[in-house]
Each structure stands twice: as structure tokens, then as C-alpha cells.
Design a protein around this motif. Structure first.
Motif, PDB file in Angstrom:
ATOM      1  N   SER A 186       0.806  -1.209   0.000  1.00  0.00           N
ATOM      2  CA  SER A 186       0.000   0.000   0.000  1.00  0.00           C
ATOM      3  C   SER A 186       0.842   1.263   0.000  1.00  0.00           C
ATOM      4  CB  SER A 186      -0.905  -0.013   1.238  1.00  0.00           C
ATOM      5  OG  SER A 186      -1.679   1.155   1.302  1.00  0.00           O
ATOM      6  N   ARG A 187       0.337   2.267  -0.690  1.00  0.00           N
ATOM      7  CA  ARG A 187       0.945   3.593  -0.674  1.00  0.00           C
ATOM      8  C   ARG A 187       0.440   4.403   0.520  1.00  0.00           C
ATOM      9  NH1 ARG A 187       0.468   5.341  -7.030  1.00  0.00           N
ATOM     10  NH2 ARG A 187       2.406   4.355  -7.684  1.00  0.00           N
ATOM     11  N   VAL A 188      -0.701   4.007   1.075  1.00  0.00           N
ATOM     12  CA  VAL A 188      -1.253   4.674   2.255  1.00  0.00           C
ATOM     13  C   VAL A 188      -0.989   3.795   3.468  1.00  0.00           C
ATOM     14  CG1 VAL A 188      -3.015   5.917   0.939  1.00  0.00           C
ATOM     15  CG2 VAL A 188      -3.563   3.683   1.908  1.00  0.00           C
ATOM     16  N   SER A 189      -0.887   4.414   4.611  1.00  0.00           N
ATOM     17  CA  SER A 189      -0.576   3.677   5.832  1.00  0.00           C
ATOM     18  C   SER A 189      -1.700   2.696   6.176  1.00  0.00           C
ATOM     19  CB  SER A 189      -0.368   4.674   6.973  1.00  0.00           C
ATOM     20  OG  SER A 189      -0.038   3.999   8.161  1.00  0.00           O
ATOM     21  N   ILE A 190      -1.326   1.444   6.406  1.00  0.00           N
ATOM     22  CA  ILE A 190      -2.293   0.406   6.765  1.00  0.00           C
ATOM     23  C   ILE A 190      -1.806  -0.318   8.012  1.00  0.00           C
ATOM     24  CG2 ILE A 190      -3.260   0.022   4.463  1.00  0.00           C
ATOM     25  CD1 ILE A 190      -1.324  -2.343   4.112  1.00  0.00           C
ATOM     26  N   SER A 191      -2.758  -0.888   8.721  1.00  0.00           N
ATOM     27  CA  SER A 191      -2.467  -1.686   9.909  1.00  0.00           C
ATOM     28  C   SER A 191      -3.233  -2.992   9.833  1.00  0.00           C
ATOM     29  CB  SER A 191      -2.901  -0.945  11.180  1.00  0.00           C
ATOM     30  OG  SER A 191      -2.261   0.294  11.275  1.00  0.00           O
ATOM     31  N   ALA A 192      -2.753  -3.980  10.566  1.00  0.00           N
ATOM     32  CA  ALA A 192      -3.458  -5.253  10.641  1.00  0.00           C
ATOM     33  C   ALA A 192      -4.836  -5.029  11.258  1.00  0.00           C
ATOM     34  CB  ALA A 192      -2.663  -6.250  11.474  1.00  0.00           C
ATOM     35  N   GLY A 193      -5.839  -5.687  10.700  1.00  0.00           N
ATOM     36  CA  GLY A 193      -7.198  -5.599  11.231  1.00  0.00           C
ATOM     37  C   GLY A 193      -7.422  -6.614  12.333  1.00  0.00           C
ATOM     38  N   ASP A 194      -8.618  -6.585  12.888  1.00  0.00           N
ATOM     39  CA  ASP A 194      -8.943  -7.439  14.023  1.00  0.00           C
ATOM     40  C   ASP A 194      -9.878  -8.586  13.676  1.00  0.00           C
ATOM     41  OD1 ASP A 194     -11.241  -6.001  13.510  1.00  0.00           O
ATOM     42  OD2 ASP A 194     -11.528  -5.319  15.567  1.00  0.00           O
ATOM     43  N   LEU A 195     -10.242  -8.707  12.424  1.00  0.00           N
ATOM     44  CA  LEU A 195     -11.216  -9.710  12.014  1.00  0.00           C
ATOM     45  C   LEU A 195     -10.554 -11.074  11.885  1.00  0.00           C
ATOM     46  CD1 LEU A 195     -14.210  -9.408  11.352  1.00  0.00           C
ATOM     47  CD2 LEU A 195     -13.588  -9.268   8.961  1.00  0.00           C
ATOM     48  N   ALA A 196     -11.085 -12.050  12.583  1.00  0.00           N
ATOM     49  CA  ALA A 196     -10.553 -13.416  12.498  1.00  0.00           C
ATOM     50  C   ALA A 196     -11.000 -14.054  11.182  1.00  0.00           C
ATOM     51  CB  ALA A 196     -11.038 -14.246  13.679  1.00  0.00           C
ATOM     52  N   PRO A 197     -10.097 -14.746  10.493  1.00  0.00           N
ATOM     53  CA  PRO A 197     -10.455 -15.399   9.228  1.00  0.00           C
ATOM     54  C   PRO A 197     -11.279 -16.656   9.488  1.00  0.00           C
ATOM     55  CG  PRO A 197      -8.218 -15.957   9.825  1.00  0.00           C
ATOM     56  CD  PRO A 197      -8.696 -14.962  10.852  1.00  0.00           C
ATOM     57  N   PRO A 198     -11.873 -17.218   8.436  1.00  0.00           N
ATOM     58  CA  PRO A 198     -12.479 -18.538   8.600  1.00  0.00           C
ATOM     59  C   PRO A 198     -11.414 -19.479   9.161  1.00  0.00           C
ATOM     60  CG  PRO A 198     -13.018 -17.638   6.447  1.00  0.00           C
ATOM     61  CD  PRO A 198     -11.988 -16.727   7.061  1.00  0.00           C
TER      62      PRO A 198
END
Length: 178
Positions: free
Chosen positions: A79-91
Motif C-alpha cells: 500500500s501507498r497509504v498507511s495500513i495496519s493489521a485488522g482485528d477480524l478473524a479469518p475462517p
């Protein structure tokens, strides 16, 4: 920062091997002027440093990859914009389900992005169990500013009965439009 982003999902088709990623991938990404790129079937390993460096040089300095064992299809976000890890658990059906899902947040906004690579399960019972888990995850995004992009391993237009429709609701998570 604008809250309008250009997001691209690209299936590298590397399945379970660490095949070379041509430099043209990053060059095309730059020409498309994409803010966030999600690479599906990304197989991580020691040869990925050059690709990550090339992306960084093009401004894609924010990078996250899903979690999974060696040889698993992962989802890689650049990403060119700042991103962070999300909190959603995967299947959580198995390591392939976990590895094929990456949830990130765009910092300073309420925008969330889920990169997805749906495993090609057989038999049909495994497909149903996975889809139930995936739909529960997707439904938990209702009311949130979320984009889900990637390889769904199905044609949602055929499932809806109209392969030529310009849009359709996603089966099992109708709050999303494809």
C-alpha cells in the motif's frame, strides 16, 4: 487524506510454489496508480525480498501478509497509504482458510479491506462448511466501510442465475455487491 482509494486484487497463480514474480508486476501496478494492491496466491519466502524492495521503491512501503505455513497460498497487501493489521478473524476451517484471508485497516480512516483467496475445497461438504464460516466473517462487516477483494473461487453471477448482470449480491453475505 482522501477516503477514496483505488484497490486492486491480483491472483499471482503461484499456488504452492515460490515462482519468480516478474518485475513487470510492480511496474504495471505503478502505472495503474493503485493505492492498495492485494496479491492472492502469494507464496512467501527468501526470494520475495527483491519484489518487496521494488514495491517500496514505487511507494508501496506499507506491506502486510497473511499468516500460514510454508507453501500456503497467502494474501499480500502492498500500500501507498498507511495500513495496519485488522482485528477480524479469518475462517478457521484449516490452515488454508486462515492463510487465504488478510484483514487490514487504512490508518486515519474507517476503511477496512479484506483480501481473500478462497481455497478450492473438495468434497462439497468441506466447501459448504468453509462458505458458512466465510459468510459469518463477511456478515460481521455489515455496517462497516469495508471492501472485500480477491479470488472467491466461484462466479457469483452464475450463482445468482444471471452471468451477464452488471452487479449481483454476494450469495450468503447480501450486504456486499459484486
Amino acid at each position: 487524506m482522501s477516503t477514496r482509494l483505488k484497490v486492486l486484487a491480483w491472483n499471482l497463480n503461484h499456488r504452492t510454489s515460490e515462482k519468480a514474480i516478474p518485475s513487470a508486476v510492480a511496474e504495471l501496478l505503478s502505472r495503474l496508480d493503485v493505492d492498495v494492491a492485494l496479491f492472492n496466491e502469494f507464496v512467501d519466502g527468501p526470494t520475495r525480498g527483491a519484489f518487496r524492495d521494488q514495491l517500496s521503491e514505487l511507494g508501496y512501503v506499507h506491506q502486510h501478509v497473511s499468516v500460514g505455513p510454508a507453501g500456503c497460498n497467502l494474501v499480500f497487501a502492498a500500500s501507498r497509504v498507511s495500513i495496519s493489521a485488522g482485528d477480524l478473524a479469518p475462517p478457521a476451517m484449516d490452515e488454508w482458510a486462515i492463510a487465504g484471508c488478510l484483514h487490514i485497516r487504512v490508518d486515519g480512516t474507517e476503511i477496512e479491506i479484506m483480501g481473500l483467496r478462497v481455497p478450492a475445497y473438495e468434497p462439497a461438504m468441506d466447501q459448504r462448511v468453509y462458505r458458512e464460516q466465510l459468510n459469518a466473517v463477511l456478515c460481521s462487516l455489515e455496517g462497516r466501510n469495508a471492501v472485500v477483494a480477491g479470488d472467491f473461487n466461484e462466479n457469483p453471477f452464475e450463482l445468482a442465475g444471471d452471468p451477464w448482470a452488471p452487479t449481483t449480491r454476494f450469495h450468503g453475505a447480501p450486504m456486499f455487491t459484486v
